[in-house]
Design an enzyme around this catalytic site. Structure first.
Site, PDB file in Angstrom:
ATOM      1  N   SER A   8      -7.547   9.678   7.111  1.00 36.83           N
ATOM      2  CA  SER A   8      -8.369   8.803   5.955  1.00 36.83           C
ATOM      3  C   SER A   8      -6.993   7.510   6.417  1.00 36.83           C
ATOM      4  O   SER A   8      -6.008   7.062   5.106  1.00 36.83           O
ATOM      5  CB  SER A   8      -9.048   8.875   4.820  1.00 36.83           C
ATOM      6  OG  SER A   8      -9.780   8.408   4.642  1.00 36.83           O
ATOM      7  N   GLY A   9      -7.866   6.393   5.854  1.00 32.60           N
ATOM      8  CA  GLY A   9      -7.588   4.950   5.727  1.00 32.60           C
ATOM      9  C   GLY A   9      -7.977   4.687   4.275  1.00 32.60           C
ATOM     10  O   GLY A   9      -7.339   3.514   4.032  1.00 32.60           O
ATOM     11  N   GLY A  12      -8.904   5.182  -1.500  1.00 31.27           N
ATOM     12  CA  GLY A  12      -9.717   5.998  -2.724  1.00 31.27           C
ATOM     13  C   GLY A  12      -9.731   7.738  -2.591  1.00 31.27           C
ATOM     14  O   GLY A  12      -9.677   8.103  -3.211  1.00 31.27           O
ATOM     15  N   ASP A  69     -15.693  12.897   6.420  1.00 30.76           N
ATOM     16  CA  ASP A  69     -16.588  11.525   6.163  1.00 30.76           C
ATOM     17  C   ASP A  69     -17.988  12.075   5.681  1.00 30.76           C
ATOM     18  O   ASP A  69     -17.884  13.690   5.428  1.00 30.76           O
ATOM     19  CB  ASP A  69     -17.534  12.152   7.831  1.00 30.76           C
ATOM     20  CG  ASP A  69     -18.027  11.010   8.364  1.00 30.76           C
ATOM     21  OD1 ASP A  69     -17.607  10.072   8.069  1.00 30.76           O
ATOM     22  OD2 ASP A  69     -19.342  10.863   8.892  1.00 30.76           O
ATOM     23  N   SER A  70     -17.621  11.250   4.919  1.00 34.38           N
ATOM     24  CA  SER A  70     -19.230  11.419   3.761  1.00 34.38           C
ATOM     25  C   SER A  70     -19.923  10.505   3.647  1.00 34.38           C
ATOM     26  O   SER A  70     -19.739   9.092   4.247  1.00 34.38           O
ATOM     27  CB  SER A  70     -18.249  11.496   2.297  1.00 34.38           C
ATOM     28  OG  SER A  70     -17.175  10.880   2.437  1.00 34.38           O
ATOM     29  N   PHE A 154     -14.951   5.019  -6.278  1.00 30.92           N
ATOM     30  CA  PHE A 154     -14.927   4.008  -5.369  1.00 30.92           C
ATOM     31  C   PHE A 154     -15.956   3.876  -5.326  1.00 30.92           C
ATOM     32  O   PHE A 154     -17.066   4.877  -5.357  1.00 30.92           O
ATOM     33  CB  PHE A 154     -13.572   4.307  -4.675  1.00 30.92           C
ATOM     34  CG  PHE A 154     -13.636   5.209  -3.986  1.00 30.92           C
ATOM     35  CD1 PHE A 154     -14.168   5.073  -2.313  1.00 30.92           C
ATOM     36  CD2 PHE A 154     -13.074   6.743  -3.984  1.00 30.92           C
ATOM     37  CE1 PHE A 154     -14.429   6.371  -1.942  1.00 30.92           C
ATOM     38  CE2 PHE A 154     -13.164   7.846  -3.927  1.00 30.92           C
ATOM     39  CZ  PHE A 154     -13.521   7.365  -2.609  1.00 30.92           C
ATOM     40  N   ASN A 157     -19.957   5.296  -6.997  1.00 33.89           N
ATOM     41  CA  ASN A 157     -19.922   5.642  -8.114  1.00 33.89           C
ATOM     42  C   ASN A 157     -20.581   5.024  -8.761  1.00 33.89           C
ATOM     43  O   ASN A 157     -20.904   5.981  -9.225  1.00 33.89           O
ATOM     44  CB  ASN A 157     -18.252   5.946  -8.636  1.00 33.89           C
ATOM     45  CG  ASN A 157     -17.473   7.151  -7.738  1.00 33.89           C
ATOM     46  OD1 ASN A 157     -16.819   7.672  -7.787  1.00 33.89           O
ATOM     47  ND2 ASN A 157     -17.804   6.924  -6.084  1.00 33.89           N
ATOM     48  N   ARG A 183     -16.843  16.301  -1.918  1.00 37.13           N
ATOM     49  CA  ARG A 183     -15.617  16.721  -1.744  1.00 37.13           C
ATOM     50  C   ARG A 183     -15.050  18.118  -2.439  1.00 37.13           C
ATOM     51  O   ARG A 183     -14.032  18.447  -1.888  1.00 37.13           O
ATOM     52  CB  ARG A 183     -14.852  15.376  -2.106  1.00 37.13           C
ATOM     53  CG  ARG A 183     -13.688  14.895  -0.838  1.00 37.13           C
ATOM     54  CD  ARG A 183     -13.329  13.978  -0.492  1.00 37.13           C
ATOM     55  NE  ARG A 183     -14.279  12.549  -0.116  1.00 37.13           N
ATOM     56  CZ  ARG A 183     -14.820  11.790  -0.739  1.00 37.13           C
ATOM     57  NH1 ARG A 183     -14.802  11.604  -1.867  1.00 37.13           N
ATOM     58  NH2 ARG A 183     -15.235  11.117   0.366  1.00 37.13           N
TER      59      ARG A 183
END
Length: 199
Positions: A8-9, A12, A69-70, A154, A157, A183
């Site tokens: 991931s980049g 958060g 992935d979310s 982030f 939220n 998560r």
């Protein structure tokens, strides 16, 4: 498995995942630290996108890779922003613009129809050609607020309210959020699968 690449980049997500994985006997490395760029998310499902990201990071580094992935699924919007949560208001991604667009889309929706959930898929590839990736999912039920609340976290939220605690995800302290989140649920499931396989 001594090293694990987080594919991931998203700063958060990386911070959240690192905190949740802190107890594991692994050296957690963000893909950017190894020179791995983000890969286009061309999948049509959360699972496909997580696999694409994990496979890319594992292929480039030769290490096991974990990808998430979310997205936010809002019932009154037919599941939107869903798979396109990060780019809901367009590219480049902008959390404030995404939240503003969501609140505008929900402006006329009454309180009883503001249900939503955060949904996450986490994939672990032990190597680039892993034929049996470990896949876990998690969700977090809530409602969409009428205005942003809180400054933590982030993404969405500030507009996602946990009705049990009466707080948005952005109002929660990190420990509470990391216990309740989609998560966290997915990672707990993944850790259970890892223990079952003695990995």
């Amino acid at each position: 498995m001594k090293h694990l690449v987080l594919a991931s980049g998203n700063a958060g997500k990386l911070e959240e995942l690192r905190a949740m994985l802190a107890d594991l006997p692994l050296q957690i490395v963000a893909q950017g630290e190894l020179g791995v760029d983000d890969v286009p998310e061309t999948g049509l499902t959360f699972v496909e996108n997580a696999l694409i990201k994990a496979r890319h990071a594992s292929t480039v580094t030769g290490l096991p890779a974990l990808a998430d992935d979310s997205g936010l699924i809002v019932d009154a919007l037919g599941g939107a922003p869903g798979l396109y949560s990060a780019r809901y208001a367009g590219s480049p991604t902008d959390a404030n613009a995404n939240n503003a667009k969501l609140l505008e889309a929900m402006r006329e929706i009454p309180a009883e129809r503001r249900s939503a959930r955060f949904y996450a898929v986490i994939v672990l590839l032990r190597h680039p050609e892993d034929p049996q990736p470990l896949i876990a999912e998690g969700s977090w039920e809530g409602v969409i607020t009428t205005a942003p609340r809180g400054t933590g976290g982030f993404g969405y939220n500030p507009v996602f309210l946990d009705p049990v605690h009466g707080l948005t995800a952005a109002e929660m302290d990190t420990a509470l959020k990391n216990r309740l989140s989609h998560r966290a649920v997915a990672l707990a499931t993944l850790q259970h699968k890892l223990h079952a396989l003695s990995l």
